[in-house]
Design a protein around this motif. Structure first.
Motif, PDB file in Angstrom:
ATOM      1  N   TRP A   1       0.823  -1.204   0.000  1.00 36.48           N
ATOM      2  CA  TRP A   1       0.000   0.000   0.000  1.00 36.48           C
ATOM      3  C   TRP A   1       0.861   1.259   0.000  1.00 36.48           C
ATOM      4  CZ3 TRP A   1      -4.457  -0.496  -1.901  1.00 36.48           C
ATOM      5  CH2 TRP A   1      -5.199  -1.646  -1.688  1.00 36.48           C
ATOM      6  N   GLY A   2       2.064   1.165   0.550  1.00 32.34           N
ATOM      7  CA  GLY A   2       2.989   2.290   0.452  1.00 32.34           C
ATOM      8  C   GLY A   2       3.371   2.548  -0.998  1.00 32.34           C
ATOM      9  N   ALA A   3       3.586   1.473  -1.769  1.00 35.37           N
ATOM     10  CA  ALA A   3       3.900   1.628  -3.190  1.00 35.37           C
ATOM     11  C   ALA A   3       2.721   2.231  -3.945  1.00 35.37           C
ATOM     12  CB  ALA A   3       4.280   0.277  -3.795  1.00 35.37           C
ATOM     13  N   CYS A   4       1.507   1.777  -3.631  1.00 31.91           N
ATOM     14  CA  CYS A   4       0.316   2.360  -4.260  1.00 31.91           C
ATOM     15  C   CYS A   4       0.191   3.843  -3.921  1.00 31.91           C
ATOM     16  CB  CYS A   4      -0.936   1.615  -3.807  1.00 31.91           C
ATOM     17  SG  CYS A   4      -1.071  -0.075  -4.425  1.00 31.91           S
ATOM     18  N   ALA A   5       0.471   4.180  -2.655  1.00 30.94           N
ATOM     19  CA  ALA A   5       0.382   5.580  -2.238  1.00 30.94           C
ATOM     20  C   ALA A   5       1.436   6.426  -2.938  1.00 30.94           C
ATOM     21  CB  ALA A   5       0.542   5.683  -0.720  1.00 30.94           C
ATOM     22  N   GLY A   6       2.659   5.905  -3.065  1.00 33.09           N
ATOM     23  CA  GLY A   6       3.710   6.644  -3.763  1.00 33.09           C
ATOM     24  C   GLY A   6       3.371   6.853  -5.221  1.00 33.09           C
ATOM     25  N   PHE A   7       2.793   5.837  -5.847  1.00 36.34           N
ATOM     26  CA  PHE A   7       2.438   5.933  -7.262  1.00 36.34           C
ATOM     27  C   PHE A   7       1.316   6.939  -7.489  1.00 36.34           C
ATOM     28  CE2 PHE A   7      -0.200   4.527 -10.845  1.00 36.34           C
ATOM     29  CZ  PHE A   7       0.744   4.569 -11.868  1.00 36.34           C
ATOM     30  N   THR A   8       0.210   6.798  -6.736  1.00 38.85           N
ATOM     31  CA  THR A   8      -0.918   7.711  -6.943  1.00 38.85           C
ATOM     32  C   THR A   8      -0.580   9.124  -6.488  1.00 38.85           C
ATOM     33  OG1 THR A   8      -1.868   6.994  -4.820  1.00 38.85           O
ATOM     34  CG2 THR A   8      -2.661   5.895  -6.808  1.00 38.85           C
ATOM     35  N   SER A   9       0.292   9.253  -5.500  1.00 39.94           N
ATOM     36  CA  SER A   9       0.738  10.584  -5.093  1.00 39.94           C
ATOM     37  C   SER A   9       1.542  11.242  -6.202  1.00 39.94           C
ATOM     38  CB  SER A   9       1.580  10.492  -3.815  1.00 39.94           C
ATOM     39  OG  SER A   9       2.046  11.771  -3.437  1.00 39.94           O
ATOM     40  N   PHE A  10       2.386  10.474  -6.874  1.00 35.32           N
ATOM     41  CA  PHE A  10       3.189  11.041  -7.953  1.00 35.32           C
ATOM     42  C   PHE A  10       2.309  11.477  -9.118  1.00 35.32           C
ATOM     43  CE2 PHE A  10       6.036  11.431 -11.477  1.00 35.32           C
ATOM     44  CZ  PHE A  10       7.235  11.845 -10.914  1.00 35.32           C
ATOM     45  N   ILE A  11       1.319  10.661  -9.468  1.00 32.97           N
ATOM     46  CA  ILE A  11       0.478  10.941 -10.619  1.00 32.97           C
ATOM     47  C   ILE A  11      -0.485  12.091 -10.356  1.00 32.97           C
ATOM     48  CG2 ILE A  11      -1.292   9.991 -12.160  1.00 32.97           C
ATOM     49  CD1 ILE A  11       1.518   8.879 -12.616  1.00 32.97           C
ATOM     50  N   ALA A  12      -1.100  12.114  -9.161  1.00 35.08           N
ATOM     51  CA  ALA A  12      -2.176  13.085  -8.919  1.00 35.08           C
ATOM     52  C   ALA A  12      -2.194  13.621  -7.493  1.00 35.08           C
ATOM     53  CB  ALA A  12      -3.518  12.454  -9.253  1.00 35.08           C
ATOM     54  N   HIS A  13      -1.090  13.472  -6.731  1.00 33.49           N
ATOM     55  CA  HIS A  13      -1.056  13.904  -5.324  1.00 33.49           C
ATOM     56  C   HIS A  13      -2.246  13.315  -4.566  1.00 33.49           C
ATOM     57  CE1 HIS A  13       2.091  16.452  -6.695  1.00 33.49           C
ATOM     58  NE2 HIS A  13       1.314  17.337  -7.264  1.00 33.49           N
ATOM     59  N   ALA A  14      -2.575  12.077  -4.852  1.00 33.95           N
ATOM     60  CA  ALA A  14      -3.740  11.432  -4.251  1.00 33.95           C
ATOM     61  C   ALA A  14      -3.332  10.139  -3.569  1.00 33.95           C
ATOM     62  CB  ALA A  14      -4.796  11.166  -5.322  1.00 33.95           C
ATOM     63  N   GLY A  15      -2.292  10.203  -2.749  1.00 34.35           N
ATOM     64  CA  GLY A  15      -1.813   9.004  -2.072  1.00 34.35           C
ATOM     65  C   GLY A  15      -2.553   8.689  -0.794  1.00 34.35           C
ATOM     66  N   GLY A  16      -3.442   9.589  -0.358  1.00 30.07           N
ATOM     67  CA  GLY A  16      -4.142   9.388   0.906  1.00 30.07           C
ATOM     68  C   GLY A  16      -4.965   8.127   0.992  1.00 30.07           C
ATOM     69  N   PRO A  17      -5.861   7.852   0.017  1.00 30.70           N
ATOM     70  CA  PRO A  17      -6.674   6.631   0.111  1.00 30.70           C
ATOM     71  C   PRO A  17      -5.873   5.337   0.191  1.00 30.70           C
ATOM     72  CG  PRO A  17      -7.676   8.178  -1.400  1.00 30.70           C
ATOM     73  CD  PRO A  17      -6.345   8.756  -1.035  1.00 30.70           C
ATOM     74  N   PRO A  18      -4.857   5.107  -0.670  1.00 31.39           N
ATOM     75  CA  PRO A  18      -4.086   3.863  -0.520  1.00 31.39           C
ATOM     76  C   PRO A  18      -3.387   3.761   0.838  1.00 31.39           C
ATOM     77  CG  PRO A  18      -3.694   4.820  -2.674  1.00 31.39           C
ATOM     78  CD  PRO A  18      -4.457   5.846  -1.890  1.00 31.39           C
ATOM     79  N   ALA A  19      -2.851   4.870   1.330  1.00 34.72           N
ATOM     80  CA  ALA A  19      -2.216   4.842   2.651  1.00 34.72           C
ATOM     81  C   ALA A  19      -3.238   4.530   3.734  1.00 34.72           C
ATOM     82  CB  ALA A  19      -1.523   6.171   2.941  1.00 34.72           C
ATOM     83  N   ALA A  20      -4.470   5.048   3.556  1.00 32.97           N
ATOM     84  CA  ALA A  20      -5.522   4.808   4.535  1.00 32.97           C
ATOM     85  C   ALA A  20      -5.908   3.347   4.611  1.00 32.97           C
ATOM     86  CB  ALA A  20      -6.749   5.656   4.185  1.00 32.97           C
ATOM     87  N   VAL A  21      -5.854   2.647   3.478  1.00 33.76           N
ATOM     88  CA  VAL A  21      -6.200   1.215   3.470  1.00 33.76           C
ATOM     89  C   VAL A  21      -5.321   0.460   4.465  1.00 33.76           C
ATOM     90  CG1 VAL A  21      -6.248  -0.876   2.064  1.00 33.76           C
ATOM     91  CG2 VAL A  21      -7.026   1.283   1.097  1.00 33.76           C
ATOM     92  N   TYR A  22      -4.061   0.862   4.579  1.00 35.93           N
ATOM     93  CA  TYR A  22      -3.167   0.200   5.529  1.00 35.93           C
ATOM     94  C   TYR A  22      -3.242   0.816   6.923  1.00 35.93           C
ATOM     95  CZ  TYR A  22       1.037  -1.257   7.953  1.00 35.93           C
ATOM     96  OH  TYR A  22       1.893  -1.749   8.895  1.00 35.93           O
ATOM     97  N   LEU A  23      -3.257   2.139   7.020  1.00 40.41           N
ATOM     98  CA  LEU A  23      -3.119   2.800   8.317  1.00 40.41           C
ATOM     99  C   LEU A  23      -4.395   2.787   9.162  1.00 40.41           C
ATOM    100  CD1 LEU A  23      -0.939   5.937   7.437  1.00 40.41           C
ATOM    101  CD2 LEU A  23      -0.277   4.004   8.892  1.00 40.41           C
ATOM    102  N   TYR A  24      -5.550   3.020   8.556  1.00 44.45           N
ATOM    103  CA  TYR A  24      -6.759   3.166   9.360  1.00 44.45           C
ATOM    104  C   TYR A  24      -7.128   1.913  10.151  1.00 44.45           C
ATOM    105  CZ  TYR A  24      -7.665   7.681   7.139  1.00 44.45           C
ATOM    106  OH  TYR A  24      -7.587   8.977   6.696  1.00 44.45           O
TER     107      TYR A  24
END
Length: 252
Positions: free
Chosen positions: A139-162
């Motif tokens: 999920w960190g990799a998903c967050a890094g990828f979506t953050s790079f593309i659209a600064h939208a890494g919050g949801p993937p990070a939330a899947v792991y952190l919440y």
């Protein structure tokens, strides 16, 4: 050189205030609306370039507000994956259509929400999940990828952190530290990819005063509600974001 379109600023100003409020601790990670809103009047890649310097300024203010309160173990788990995600994002930046990116992020968000609501049905008390390097790196990799593309890494990070059910301060500080690191790492590839053009940077400077205002609002709001209300608001914001992203990806 400076963007003068009034519709751009009508969208960008509230978007960055919401983002600052999120980074300040209110619904942490759920309110980065800058790129989706600005993408209504410009290409997503240009919107991402304008947003990055403003986000970096917000990160400085947010780190000052939450310094030292983050969970070091979770950062050690998430950051290696995030670096891989940034690398993947660098390779495909500008190649993926806006629609594909929006559908991808929105689907992840809605699947996470559906899972959370199912586990908590009937007011069930769901035990905290156990930290996992495998899940965290993915999920960190998903967050890094979506953050790079659209600064939208919050949801993937939330899947792991919440699901870890960290207390609010630790959750907020961990999210802040994670994305501050990610955003500053993105500066170099963004520069070489041409996303930090003179026009984009000048426009970022105009929007820069919104950074401390949004952060202070977020810190103020974060300390004035219960954990239950806090997480319910996060879920509502993520639901709205997820539906809107999927809708825009499919029909716009």
């Amino acid at each position: 050189m400076l963007i003068t379109d009034p519709w751009f600023y009508a969208l960008a100003i509230p978007a960055f205030l919401i983002t600052g409020i999120s980074k300040g601790g209110f619904a942490s990670g759920a309110g980065n609306t800058g790129v989706p809103m600005m993408s209504l009047v410009m290409p997503a890649s240009q919107a991402a370039g304008i947003a990055l310097p403003v986000l970096c300024a917000m990160d400085i203010a947010a780190l000052r507000a939450w310094w030292g309160k983050w969970d070091r173990e979770q950062l050690r788990i998430l950051l290696p994956g995030a670096v891989i995600g940034i690398g993947l994002g660098t390779l495909v930046f500008g190649a993926l259509s806006d629609a594909v990116v929006k559908i991808f992020i929105g689907t992840i968000t809605l699947v996470f929400l559906a899972r959370s609501l199912w586990l908590e049905r009937g007011n069930r008390v769901v035990p905290a999940a156990v930290a996992s390097k495998i899940k965290g790196r993915f999920w960190g990799a998903c967050a890094g990828f979506t953050s790079f593309i659209a600064h939208a890494g919050g949801p993937p990070a939330a899947v792991y952190l919440y699901p870890l059910k960290l207390d609010r301060a630790r959750l907020t500080a961990t999210t802040v530290a994670l994305f501050a690191t990610v955003n500053y790492l993105k500066l170099v590839p963004y520069f070489f990819l041409g996303a930090l053009s003179l026009q984009n940077v000048l426009t970022s400077l105009v929007l820069l005063p919104l950074a401390p205002i949004g952060i202070r609002l977020g810190v103020w709001l974060q300390g004035r509600m219960s954990d239950r209300v806090f997480y319910r608001i996060i879920y509502v914001l993520l639901a709205v974001t997820g539906v809107e992203l999927v809708y825009e990806g499919l029909f716009r």
